[in-house]
Design a protein around this motif. Sequence first.
Motif, PDB file in Angstrom:
ATOM      1  N   UNK A  60     -47.557 -83.938 -33.614  1.00 39.72           N
ATOM      2  CA  UNK A  60     -46.982 -83.696 -32.295  1.00 39.72           C
ATOM      3  C   UNK A  60     -45.756 -84.581 -32.068  1.00 39.72           C
ATOM      4  N   UNK A  61     -45.829 -85.825 -32.533  1.00 38.56           N
ATOM      5  CA  UNK A  61     -44.721 -86.757 -32.331  1.00 38.56           C
ATOM      6  C   UNK A  61     -43.556 -86.487 -33.268  1.00 38.56           C
ATOM      7  N   UNK A  62     -43.762 -85.630 -34.279  1.00 35.06           N
ATOM      8  CA  UNK A  62     -42.703 -85.353 -35.230  1.00 35.06           C
ATOM      9  C   UNK A  62     -42.656 -86.326 -36.383  1.00 35.06           C
ATOM     10  N   UNK A  63     -43.608 -87.273 -36.431  1.00 40.46           N
ATOM     11  CA  UNK A  63     -43.680 -88.190 -37.569  1.00 40.46           C
ATOM     12  C   UNK A  63     -43.970 -87.398 -38.842  1.00 40.46           C
ATOM     13  N   UNK A  64     -44.793 -86.370 -38.718  1.00 42.87           N
ATOM     14  CA  UNK A  64     -44.978 -85.380 -39.772  1.00 42.87           C
ATOM     15  C   UNK A  64     -44.228 -84.138 -39.311  1.00 42.87           C
TER      16      UNK A  64
ATOM     17  N   UNK B 226     -35.821 -92.006 -20.380  1.00 45.47           N
ATOM     18  CA  UNK B 226     -35.859 -91.361 -21.682  1.00 45.47           C
ATOM     19  C   UNK B 226     -37.068 -91.716 -22.521  1.00 45.47           C
ATOM     20  N   UNK B 227     -38.135 -92.165 -21.881  1.00 50.08           N
ATOM     21  CA  UNK B 227     -39.361 -92.566 -22.595  1.00 50.08           C
ATOM     22  C   UNK B 227     -40.302 -91.372 -22.673  1.00 50.08           C
ATOM     23  N   UNK B 228     -40.219 -90.624 -23.772  1.00 50.32           N
ATOM     24  CA  UNK B 228     -40.990 -89.390 -23.888  1.00 50.32           C
ATOM     25  C   UNK B 228     -42.485 -89.660 -23.929  1.00 50.32           C
ATOM     26  N   UNK B 229     -42.906 -90.723 -24.620  1.00 50.31           N
ATOM     27  CA  UNK B 229     -44.334 -91.017 -24.699  1.00 50.31           C
ATOM     28  C   UNK B 229     -44.914 -91.296 -23.318  1.00 50.31           C
ATOM     29  N   UNK B 230     -44.235 -92.133 -22.550  1.00 51.57           N
ATOM     30  CA  UNK B 230     -44.723 -92.472 -21.216  1.00 51.57           C
ATOM     31  C   UNK B 230     -44.684 -91.258 -20.295  1.00 51.57           C
ATOM     32  N   UNK B 231     -43.670 -90.414 -20.438  1.00 50.74           N
ATOM     33  CA  UNK B 231     -43.563 -89.224 -19.594  1.00 50.74           C
ATOM     34  C   UNK B 231     -44.726 -88.278 -19.832  1.00 50.74           C
TER      35      UNK B 231
ATOM     36  N   UNK C 297     -46.896 -79.427 -26.820  1.00 55.33           N
ATOM     37  CA  UNK C 297     -46.338 -80.774 -26.813  1.00 55.33           C
ATOM     38  C   UNK C 297     -45.236 -80.945 -27.859  1.00 55.33           C
ATOM     39  N   UNK C 298     -45.401 -80.310 -29.019  1.00 57.26           N
ATOM     40  CA  UNK C 298     -44.371 -80.421 -30.057  1.00 57.26           C
ATOM     41  C   UNK C 298     -43.028 -79.937 -29.528  1.00 57.26           C
ATOM     42  N   UNK C 299     -43.047 -78.823 -28.810  1.00 53.72           N
ATOM     43  CA  UNK C 299     -41.801 -78.279 -28.279  1.00 53.72           C
ATOM     44  C   UNK C 299     -41.277 -79.132 -27.135  1.00 53.72           C
ATOM     45  N   UNK C 300     -42.175 -79.625 -26.284  1.00 59.07           N
ATOM     46  CA  UNK C 300     -41.742 -80.487 -25.189  1.00 59.07           C
ATOM     47  C   UNK C 300     -41.027 -81.726 -25.715  1.00 59.07           C
ATOM     48  N   UNK C 301     -41.569 -82.310 -26.769  1.00 54.75           N
ATOM     49  CA  UNK C 301     -40.946 -83.503 -27.336  1.00 54.75           C
ATOM     50  C   UNK C 301     -39.549 -83.182 -27.865  1.00 54.75           C
ATOM     51  N   UNK C 302     -39.396 -82.042 -28.507  1.00 53.52           N
ATOM     52  CA  UNK C 302     -38.073 -81.660 -28.993  1.00 53.52           C
ATOM     53  C   UNK C 302     -37.111 -81.494 -27.826  1.00 53.52           C
ATOM     54  N   UNK C 303     -37.537 -80.794 -26.786  1.00 52.46           N
ATOM     55  CA  UNK C 303     -36.656 -80.568 -25.638  1.00 52.46           C
ATOM     56  C   UNK C 303     -36.293 -81.884 -24.958  1.00 52.46           C
TER      57      UNK C 303
END
Length: 212
Positions: free
Chosen positions: A22-26, A123-128, A160-166
């Motif tokens: 989800x975080x894009x690490x993979x 700009x803190x995606x994790x906290x958001x 969530x994967x898409x939200x993180x990209x956006x």
Amino acid sequence: MEAIPRTLLRDRAYESIRDAIVAGELAPGAVVRDADLAERLGLSRAPVREAFSRLVDEGLLESKPQSYTRVTPLMAGEVRDAAAVVGAMHELVTRVAVPRLFAADVETMRTANQRFAAAVASGDVDAALQADDELHDVLVRVSGNRAAAATAARYTPLIRRLERRRFGEGGACRSTGLHERLIEACAAGDVDEAVHVTAEIWRGLAELADRD
């Protein structure tokens, strides 16, 4: 990913790998190997293989027997389908929860939305996303509908994967203003308005998939 305690190994392996996807690490398309991830997580290969099987079932991994296991690409249709299912679950729990909310529950939602707005601004995606979860989880918890909660939890990672990209592209993904409308409807005990706003929130997420 960090090494994890040798307790609840299957679930912990699943959560660690899911969160890395989800975080894009993979990254989408990345080939994953049970031996490599087992070493990184400090586990045997068995719980990692079980996690792989679950993640394939949930659409975050794809596997070709005797060939590869890899992270699935971001597919617009799958995100739309997931958003429709998760949105329906949130509409259901909202309808049940609103008449049961206490003032403290509404205040928890307000506080979460304040953290959400601050995280978006910085700009803190994790906290958001964490604050967003906390806000909506109030309604899930108060509803007491375990089936709806489990269904939402299963399909939310695809979204969530898409939200993180956006978010990384400069978008806020979810509107603080929509959250405010939802909270005010909850505070007023207005079930229909709360459900309407919930539907609007998740419809907006489904529409994110069409922007690629």
